[in-house]
Design an enzyme around this catalytic site. Structure first.
Site, PDB file in Angstrom:
ATOM      1  N   GLU A 147      53.706  48.078  48.086  1.00 42.02           N
ATOM      2  CA  GLU A 147      53.942  46.836  47.924  1.00 42.02           C
ATOM      3  C   GLU A 147      54.759  46.560  46.807  1.00 42.02           C
ATOM      4  O   GLU A 147      54.836  45.609  45.978  1.00 42.02           O
ATOM      5  CB  GLU A 147      52.537  46.208  47.684  1.00 42.02           C
ATOM      6  CG  GLU A 147      51.373  46.102  48.648  1.00 42.02           C
ATOM      7  CD  GLU A 147      51.815  45.227  49.977  1.00 42.02           C
ATOM      8  OE1 GLU A 147      52.864  44.575  49.631  1.00 42.02           O
ATOM      9  OE2 GLU A 147      51.290  45.131  51.056  1.00 42.02           O
ATOM     10  N   HIS A 194      46.819  44.360  42.670  1.00 40.31           N
ATOM     11  CA  HIS A 194      46.542  43.932  44.046  1.00 40.31           C
ATOM     12  C   HIS A 194      45.316  44.602  44.567  1.00 40.31           C
ATOM     13  O   HIS A 194      45.215  45.681  44.361  1.00 40.31           O
ATOM     14  CB  HIS A 194      47.725  44.310  44.896  1.00 40.31           C
ATOM     15  CG  HIS A 194      47.311  44.126  46.510  1.00 40.31           C
ATOM     16  ND1 HIS A 194      46.992  42.671  47.077  1.00 40.31           N
ATOM     17  CD2 HIS A 194      47.178  44.836  47.433  1.00 40.31           C
ATOM     18  CE1 HIS A 194      46.709  43.022  48.135  1.00 40.31           C
ATOM     19  NE2 HIS A 194      46.860  44.167  48.470  1.00 40.31           N
ATOM     20  N   HIS A 234      41.770  44.246  47.467  1.00 40.30           N
ATOM     21  CA  HIS A 234      41.118  43.794  48.720  1.00 40.30           C
ATOM     22  C   HIS A 234      39.596  43.200  48.314  1.00 40.30           C
ATOM     23  O   HIS A 234      38.734  43.948  48.760  1.00 40.30           O
ATOM     24  CB  HIS A 234      41.092  44.821  49.727  1.00 40.30           C
ATOM     25  CG  HIS A 234      42.489  45.292  50.012  1.00 40.30           C
ATOM     26  ND1 HIS A 234      42.597  46.416  50.882  1.00 40.30           N
ATOM     27  CD2 HIS A 234      43.594  44.847  49.771  1.00 40.30           C
ATOM     28  CE1 HIS A 234      43.973  46.503  51.036  1.00 40.30           C
ATOM     29  NE2 HIS A 234      44.555  45.562  50.630  1.00 40.30           N
ATOM     30  N   GLU A 236      33.134  28.739  34.062  1.00 42.37           N
ATOM     31  CA  GLU A 236      33.915  29.746  33.326  1.00 42.37           C
ATOM     32  C   GLU A 236      35.234  29.727  34.031  1.00 42.37           C
ATOM     33  O   GLU A 236      36.526  29.474  33.548  1.00 42.37           O
ATOM     34  CB  GLU A 236      33.520  31.217  33.209  1.00 42.37           C
ATOM     35  CG  GLU A 236      33.505  31.867  34.476  1.00 42.37           C
ATOM     36  CD  GLU A 236      33.313  33.395  34.184  1.00 42.37           C
ATOM     37  OE1 GLU A 236      33.530  33.835  33.301  1.00 42.37           O
ATOM     38  OE2 GLU A 236      32.415  33.888  35.074  1.00 42.37           O
ATOM     39  N   HIS A 293      43.511  39.223  53.577  1.00 40.79           N
ATOM     40  CA  HIS A 293      44.132  40.608  52.911  1.00 40.79           C
ATOM     41  C   HIS A 293      43.618  40.793  51.745  1.00 40.79           C
ATOM     42  O   HIS A 293      43.097  41.922  51.465  1.00 40.79           O
ATOM     43  CB  HIS A 293      45.558  40.655  53.017  1.00 40.79           C
ATOM     44  CG  HIS A 293      46.213  41.835  52.470  1.00 40.79           C
ATOM     45  ND1 HIS A 293      47.470  42.509  53.353  1.00 40.79           N
ATOM     46  CD2 HIS A 293      45.770  42.837  51.889  1.00 40.79           C
ATOM     47  CE1 HIS A 293      47.778  43.415  52.496  1.00 40.79           C
ATOM     48  NE2 HIS A 293      46.768  43.945  51.715  1.00 40.79           N
TER      49      HIS A 293
HETATM   50  O1  2HA Z   1      47.478  50.019  51.262  1.00 42.65           O
HETATM   51  O2  2HA Z   1      46.822  47.440  50.050  1.00 42.65           O
HETATM   52  O3  2HA Z   1      48.871  45.868  50.851  1.00 42.65           O
HETATM   53  C1  2HA Z   1      48.157  49.269  50.108  1.00 42.65           C
HETATM   54  C2  2HA Z   1      47.774  47.761  50.259  1.00 42.65           C
HETATM   55  C3  2HA Z   1      48.890  47.252  50.877  1.00 42.65           C
HETATM   56 ZN    ZN Z   2      46.738  45.340  50.309  1.00 43.77          ZN
END
Ligand code: 2HA
Ligand code: ZN
Length: 275
Positions: A116, A140, A142, A170, A211
């Site tokens: 990414e 980033h 998940h 909050e 995602h």
């Molecule tokens: O594997 O999260 O978006 C890495 C990620 C791709």
């Molecule tokens: Zn990801």
């Protein structure tokens, strides 16, 4: 100084491990990047090597020309970062056009920076500009409950913002500017990076449908804390929706306006619509 002794590297490693422990980084899921301060680069540059080739970023980030980043590796697992940072993260340098990068330290068993990288760097470029250089971290993850919500709520900035705000008092204080949502797209490329970085002009949180999320912040505490707050609120919403589909009572638009006065935040009226 050894790279692993530097405070910014230790903060980065700790954040990777915190995200792993919260269950947001199955397998190689998620990625983290930090725009290194010039004095931090200075303190560790004796460890840099320049034998690895320049490679295309996959997009153009002229606003980051000559900047240095600490980033997680593509295909590397967050759970392994704390055990062997040098094999799982790297320091990269961006060239003077903002088109290519090269690895100066880390990934000592091979590999590339996160898949990414285009999204991370385009977000950094936007955030560096709109915060006058204050934001340095892009994260980033998940996060489970937030992803679950992208199947049942309309993929709309105002709906996500308002529902998350209502779940914890909050929230409007932590993310008064709201959250943005990107509909499902193929990850890893320039197209999703462009859509995400557009949202980063207004927000510090961009949700990727089905995602995960991207967060931006000044330092590791603020950025991790932001992701944690969003995900905690999403968890409450999932629990609430599991108990009954509607709310018996909630925080009202006028409650939010009153909160904004006392906590000195500006809450855009577009999120305080009547339902
Ligand atoms: O594997 O999260 O978006 C890495 C990620 C791709
Ligand atoms: Zn990801």
């Amino acid at each position: 100084m050894k790279v692993l002794d530097a405070e910014f590297v230790q903060g980065f490693v700790r954040m990777c491990n915190d995200g792993w422990e919260l269950g947001w980084h199955e397998r190689n899921g998620g990625n983290l990047s930090y725009r290194i301060k010039p004095e931090e680069v200075e303190s560790v540059k004796e460890n840099f090597t320049t034998d690895r080739d320049w490679a295309p970023i996959g997009t153009s980030v002229p606003g980051l020309a000559g900047e240095y980043f600490l980033v997680t590796g593509s295909g590397k697992y967050f759970r392994n970062v704390i055990l062997d940072p040098e094999a799982n993260i790297c320091i990269v340098e961006v060239d003077d056009k903002g088109e290519n990068y090269r690895i100066l330290w880390g990934l000592n068993k091979g590999g590339r920076p996160t898949s990414e990288l285009p999204s991370h760097l385009m977000n950094h470029e936007v955030k560096k500009e709109v915060t006058n250089g204050a934001h340095r971290v892009i994260y980033h993850c998940h996060a489970t409950n937030l992803i679950a919500l992208t199947f049942v709520l309309p993929l709309d900035d105002a709906v996500f913002t308002r529902e998350l705000w209502e779940m914890a008092t909050e929230c409007p204080v932590v993310f008064p500017e709201g959250v943005g949502v990107v509909g499902w797209m193929v990850p890893g490329g320039r197209a999703i990076a462009v859509e995400t970085s557009k949202l980063m002009k207004d927000y510090n949180v961009a949700i990727w449908a089905h995602h995960g999320m991207f967060c931006s912040g000044e330092d590791f505490d603020l950025t991790f804390g932001l992701a944690h707050t969003v995900e905690k609120s999403a968890e409450i919403l999932v629990k609430m929706l599991s108990m009954r589909p509607d709310k018996l009572q909630t925080i009202t638009p006028q409650n939010f306006r009153d909160l904004a006065v006392d906590f000195h935040v500006t809450l855009p009226e577009k999120f305080l619509y009547e339902k």
